[in-house]
Write a protein that holds these residues in place. Sequence first.
Motif, PDB file in Angstrom:
ATOM      1  N   PRO A 141      44.722  45.850  43.338  1.00 61.36           N
ATOM      2  CA  PRO A 141      44.008  47.005  43.883  1.00 61.36           C
ATOM      3  C   PRO A 141      44.198  47.141  45.394  1.00 61.36           C
ATOM      4  O   PRO A 141      44.454  46.162  46.094  1.00 61.36           O
ATOM      5  CB  PRO A 141      42.551  46.706  43.537  1.00 61.36           C
ATOM      6  N   ALA A 142      44.065  48.375  45.885  1.00 59.31           N
ATOM      7  CA  ALA A 142      44.231  48.647  47.309  1.00 59.31           C
ATOM      8  C   ALA A 142      43.345  49.815  47.711  1.00 59.31           C
ATOM      9  O   ALA A 142      42.840  50.570  46.865  1.00 59.31           O
ATOM     10  CB  ALA A 142      45.690  48.952  47.629  1.00 59.31           C
ATOM     11  N   VAL A 143      43.175  49.965  49.008  1.00 57.56           N
ATOM     12  CA  VAL A 143      42.427  51.086  49.572  1.00 57.56           C
ATOM     13  C   VAL A 143      43.389  51.911  50.417  1.00 57.56           C
ATOM     14  O   VAL A 143      44.160  51.364  51.205  1.00 57.56           O
ATOM     15  CB  VAL A 143      41.238  50.604  50.423  1.00 57.56           C
TER      16      VAL A 143
ATOM     17  N   LYS B  12      36.619  57.784  52.266  1.00 55.96           N
ATOM     18  CA  LYS B  12      35.905  56.852  51.393  1.00 55.96           C
ATOM     19  C   LYS B  12      34.771  57.512  50.610  1.00 55.96           C
ATOM     20  O   LYS B  12      34.308  56.967  49.606  1.00 55.96           O
ATOM     21  CB  LYS B  12      35.374  55.673  52.189  1.00 55.96           C
TER      22      LYS B  12
ATOM     23  N   TRP C 241      35.788  58.156  46.936  1.00 55.06           N
ATOM     24  CA  TRP C 241      36.312  56.814  46.669  1.00 55.06           C
ATOM     25  C   TRP C 241      37.272  56.772  45.487  1.00 55.06           C
ATOM     26  O   TRP C 241      38.410  56.312  45.613  1.00 55.06           O
ATOM     27  CB  TRP C 241      35.148  55.851  46.460  1.00 55.06           C
TER      28      TRP C 241
ATOM     29  N   PHE D 256      40.416  54.665  46.525  1.00 54.04           N
ATOM     30  CA  PHE D 256      40.635  53.405  45.811  1.00 54.04           C
ATOM     31  C   PHE D 256      41.771  53.535  44.801  1.00 54.04           C
ATOM     32  O   PHE D 256      41.786  54.458  43.982  1.00 54.04           O
ATOM     33  CB  PHE D 256      39.358  52.976  45.093  1.00 54.04           C
TER      34      PHE D 256
ATOM     35  N   ARG E  55      44.956  45.893  51.300  1.00 62.11           N
ATOM     36  CA  ARG E  55      44.553  45.053  50.171  1.00 62.11           C
ATOM     37  C   ARG E  55      43.044  45.157  49.973  1.00 62.11           C
ATOM     38  O   ARG E  55      42.264  45.014  50.909  1.00 62.11           O
ATOM     39  CB  ARG E  55      44.940  43.603  50.454  1.00 62.11           C
ATOM     40  N   PHE E  56      42.621  45.432  48.731  1.00 62.47           N
ATOM     41  CA  PHE E  56      41.200  45.560  48.432  1.00 62.47           C
ATOM     42  C   PHE E  56      40.518  44.190  48.487  1.00 62.47           C
ATOM     43  O   PHE E  56      41.018  43.207  47.950  1.00 62.47           O
ATOM     44  CB  PHE E  56      41.002  46.165  47.043  1.00 62.47           C
ATOM     45  N   GLU E  57      39.376  44.139  49.174  1.00 63.92           N
ATOM     46  CA  GLU E  57      38.536  42.946  49.209  1.00 63.92           C
ATOM     47  C   GLU E  57      37.121  43.361  48.827  1.00 63.92           C
ATOM     48  O   GLU E  57      36.669  44.460  49.167  1.00 63.92           O
ATOM     49  CB  GLU E  57      38.548  42.297  50.599  1.00 63.92           C
ATOM     50  N   GLU E  58      36.431  42.481  48.136  1.00 68.10           N
ATOM     51  CA  GLU E  58      35.077  42.781  47.662  1.00 68.10           C
ATOM     52  C   GLU E  58      34.068  42.498  48.766  1.00 68.10           C
ATOM     53  O   GLU E  58      33.919  41.361  49.212  1.00 68.10           O
ATOM     54  CB  GLU E  58      34.757  41.920  46.438  1.00 68.10           C
TER      55      GLU E  58
END
Length: 280
Positions: free
Chosen positions: A135-137, A146, A149, A154, A187-190
Motif C-alpha cells: 500500500p501507498a499514499v 487526504k 482518502w 490511498f 509508503r503507507f504506515e499505520e
Amino acid sequence: MLLLVPADPLRPRRPDEHFAAEARAAREAGVVVAVVDHDVLARGGDVDRAVAGVPADEDAVYRGWMLRAEHYAGFVGALARRGAVARTSAEQYRRAHELPGWWADLAEVTPEAVWTSGPDRAGFDVARRELGAGPAVLRDYTKSVKHHWHEAAFIPELADGDAAWAVARRFLELRDDEFTGGFVLRRFEEFTAAEVRTWWVGGECVLVGAHPDTPHDVVGTPSVEAVAPVVAKSGLPFVTVDLVLRADGVWRVVELGDGQVSDRPVTLAPEALVAALFAR
C-alpha cells in the motif's frame, strides 16, 4: 521587523480575515504590518503592483496563502525592488514547500517516497515499480487530497497498476490546475493518533500544537530530538514539521512545510506565533 499578509479581496487595505488576528497581534507587539495582493502574486501578474504598499525592511516575513515556488520567487524579487528583504529566500521556500526539496534530509524519520516529474502514466508506473508492492499514499510535490482518502489518496496495492492509476487519475481531476511538480508515492504506515504541528524558527522548535485539521484533539508530546539536527542543518529560517505517532510507538514526520504558508490551528494563539517569529 515586517509582517506581510494577504489583503482582503473586498477591502484591499485591510488584512484577509483569515490572517487578521496575526496582523493585530503583530501590531500590538510593535511589528510593522503590510498587506499584499495574493491573487496577483498567485497569478504571476504585476508583482510590483501587488507589493506597492510594502515599506523597506531588512526582515520581512509572509504569513498567507500558498504560492507556487516560481510565484514566490517573483514575490521576493518585487520585495527586493522596494528595499524589503524576505527572511525566506526563493530557494529556501522551494526546498521547504516541495517534498523533493526536503525528503532526503528526513529520510530516516519519514515514510519512504518516490516521485515523478510530471502527470503522465509512464512516469507514474516507473515510480510505482520503484517503490515496490504494497500500500501507498499519493500526493503531489506540495499537497495531498487526504479528505478524498479512498478515491484519490490511498492506493491499497501498488502492484495493481490499473487500480493504482485510477487513484492517480482521480487525484489529477481533484487537484486540476493546482497540481504541482509530479506524483509522489509514499509508503503507507499505520498511524494511531492525530498529527502534531511543530513550528521552527532559525532551526529551533519554538511551538508545539495541534494540527489545523484536528485543532481540538489532545496533543501528545512528540520527540523532536531526531528531527532537530536536520532542521537546524537545513538552514531553513521558518518551517513547520508535522509529526504523528506510528502504531509501534515511534514518532514519524508526515511533512515539512514552509512556515509562511502553513495554517495556524485556531487553538494556537496568534500572539504566541508572532512572539516566536519576531523574538529578539
